[in-house]
Design an enzyme around this catalytic site. Structure first.
Site, PDB file in Angstrom:
ATOM      1  N   HIS A   1       0.814  -1.210   0.000  1.00 35.65           N
ATOM      2  CA  HIS A   1       0.000   0.000   0.000  1.00 35.65           C
ATOM      3  C   HIS A   1       0.854   1.271   0.000  1.00 35.65           C
ATOM      4  O   HIS A   1       0.376   2.359  -0.342  1.00 35.65           O
ATOM      5  CB  HIS A   1      -0.919  -0.003   1.224  1.00 35.65           C
ATOM      6  CG  HIS A   1      -2.243   0.665   0.990  1.00 35.65           C
ATOM      7  ND1 HIS A   1      -2.447   1.612  -0.008  1.00 35.65           N
ATOM      8  CD2 HIS A   1      -3.442   0.537   1.614  1.00 35.65           C
ATOM      9  CE1 HIS A   1      -3.691   2.029   0.031  1.00 35.65           C
ATOM     10  NE2 HIS A   1      -4.325   1.397   1.003  1.00 35.65           N
ATOM     11  N   SER A   2       2.112   1.174   0.387  1.00 31.07           N
ATOM     12  CA  SER A   2       2.997   2.336   0.327  1.00 31.07           C
ATOM     13  C   SER A   2       3.267   2.763  -1.106  1.00 31.07           C
ATOM     14  O   SER A   2       3.646   3.908  -1.356  1.00 31.07           O
ATOM     15  CB  SER A   2       4.325   2.028   1.025  1.00 31.07           C
ATOM     16  OG  SER A   2       4.994   0.951   0.383  1.00 31.07           O
TER      17      SER A   2
END
Length: 493
Positions: A146-147
């Site tokens: 998700h980064s």
């Protein structure tokens, strides 16, 4: 080399064995459109290799600053190996939908190696007994940290790995990618020192930018353009607890035409309001069966993209969020939709007043060390079992392409989103549209939701109740219109 922003870095800080912070999807393909109606694993590898230059995500890895003194950096991986990131398995016979979901949940539960580019695709063959899917079809289970992406940039990544035709022309864009050497420890520490010195100035600048939004929010409260009330605070339920490392996933597709017809129950409501109402109804049914339904409405965190057209395709997250009460305290489906519509209108007005973009900018100046320590303490102290939840679940709406797309010549038949979970958030939902359908899927902790077949039945029943109510409303409207026409004809006669 580029540094992560605050929200992106928070997903790295929150990464634990029980909470791998990646998102993804289950993509099902029909190979009948491919050459000779068959796709080999090496065809998939070659197809992906030929299109790597279209995605910034695929060959960049994370380099973390010692002691979490600053946000991590993205660097081009000099040891990139495509065959490490693309895996290949097959389902045992009979190869049905439930087996695919079980295999996908096992794959999705495993953390990514954050010393490599943080993504994996697992090709799953043997889908020979799935209703509505041709025999010989295969699936991708995708995982991307998700980064690196949010819902919108994830769609851009997916588009980069697909084509609009089964046999497209070769790419004109030349692949001029170059690897980078990892920065030295001394260099990273020097950068972190300089960022620490200049961060207060950035904080002052962000604070100045947020003042107009806060002023507008206060004026909105005074003028009653929106209001802050207790129903925006989530009650505790079984999903707001410490989670296990195990997952379950499931999903169902519904016709967009039916979803749009349900909006008639609450004039002015949006498609997203309908899906929130479906989730509210399904959670009501599930929790009631467990004697765990709160009297107060459950709430959802609904992400809002603030990505500009210039940022399309960029890595990282450009999202804010609003809290949406789900109407789980209401049994009548039409009343629930009307309630959800009124509450989302209120939440949107409040978010617009504050400024959704300002919310993301604030996270960029949060101290990295405090962010990492806070995330670790929350997990190690088991605070999810003690602290009230900020929301009951997540419902994220990701628009997909309205036309068929292809990968390695195979036509994409369906797509289902998968979410990361954290302590206190044991159940999350993704609404994913594609062509003329929309899929409502969920990712859950297996300990907190051990019966995914029952929960997906709750989703189906919640949708059916809304659709039946909309059809009944349409019949009533038609009858009233007919009666008025008859009376007018009699008066004329």
């Amino acid at each position: 080399m580029r540094q992560l922003q605050g929200m992106d870095a928070s997903f790295v800080a929150m990464e634990t064995r029980n909470s791998p912070m990646h998102i993804g999807s289950i993509l099902v393909y029909n190979p009948e459109t491919a050459p000779e109606g068959f796709v080999r694993f090496k065809d998939i590898l070659e197809f992906l290799r030929s299109r790597m230059q279209l995605s910034r995500t695929m060959r960049q890895k994370l380099v973390q600053v010692p002691f979490n003194l600053d946000f991590p950096y993205w660097v081009e991986d000099e040891d990139f190996d495509l065959e490490y990131h693309v895996r290949h398995v097959a389902l045992p016979k009979p190869g049905d939908w439930r087996q695919l979901c079980i295999q996908a949940a096992r794959v999705f539960a495993r953390p990514l190696d954050l010393k490599r580019p943080p993504w994996e695709f697992t090709v799953i063959e043997g889908l020979d007994n799935v209703d509505g899917i041709a025999k010989g079809s295969f699936a991708f289970v995708t995982k991307v940290h998700h980064s690196a992406i949010d819902g919108m940039s994830g769609i851009d990544l997916m588009e980069a790995m697909h084509t609009l035709e089964p046999d497209p022309a070769p790419l004109e864009k030349h692949d001029d990618w170059q690897p980078e050497a990892e920065p030295s420890t001394v260099g990273l520490l020097a950068r972190s020192w300089w960022n620490a010195v200049t961060n207060p100035m950035r904080q002052v600048n962000v604070a100045a930018q947020t003042i107009p939004g806060l002023t507008k929010a206060i004026q909105g409260l005074v003028n009653k353009d929106f209001n802050i009330h207790g129903e925006m605070l989530a009650p505790r339920c079984r999903f707001n607890a410490v989670i296990s490392p195990h997952r379950v996933v499931e999903g169902r597709s519904f016709k967009l035409e039916d979803i749009k017809s349900i909006r008639a129950l609450a004039p002015g409501s949006k498609v997203n309001d309908v899906f929130l109402s479906i989730v509210g109804g399904s959670m009501r049914k599930y929790l009631a069966s467990k004697n765990d339904l709160p009297e107060k409405t459950l709430t959802a965190m609904a992400p809002i993209s603030v990505r500009s057209s210039e940022e399309k395709g960029d890595m990282g997250n450009q999202v804010a969020a609003m809290i949406a009460p789900l109407g789980s305290h209401l049994e009548d489906p039409a009343e629930r939709l009307a309630y959800v519509y009124s509450q989302t209108s209120n939440s949107k007005a409040m978010t617009e007043a504050v400024g959704a973009r300002n919310m993301t900018e604030i996270s960029k100046v949060s101290p990295a060390l405090f962010m990492a320590l806070g995330a670790q303490l929350y997990t190690r102290l088991g605070l999810a079992n003690r602290v009230g939840p900020p929301f009951s679940t997540v419902v994220t709406n990701v628009p997909g392409p309205p036309v068929s797309i292809y990968s390695s010549g195979a036509r994409l038949e369906s797509m289902m989103g998968l979410l990361c979970l954290t302590d206190g958030l044991g159940l999350g939902h993704v609404v994913q549209s594609y062509r003329d359908e929309a899929t409502v899927s969920f990712t859950a902790c297996r300990k907190l939701l051990p019966d995914p077949d029952f929960y997906i039945a709750c989703i189906e029943e919640s949708f059916a109740e809304l659709l039946d109510a909309a059809k009944a409303l349409g019949q009533d409207s038609g009858q009233k219109k007919t009666t008025k026409t008859k009376k007018k004809s009699q008066r004329t006669a």
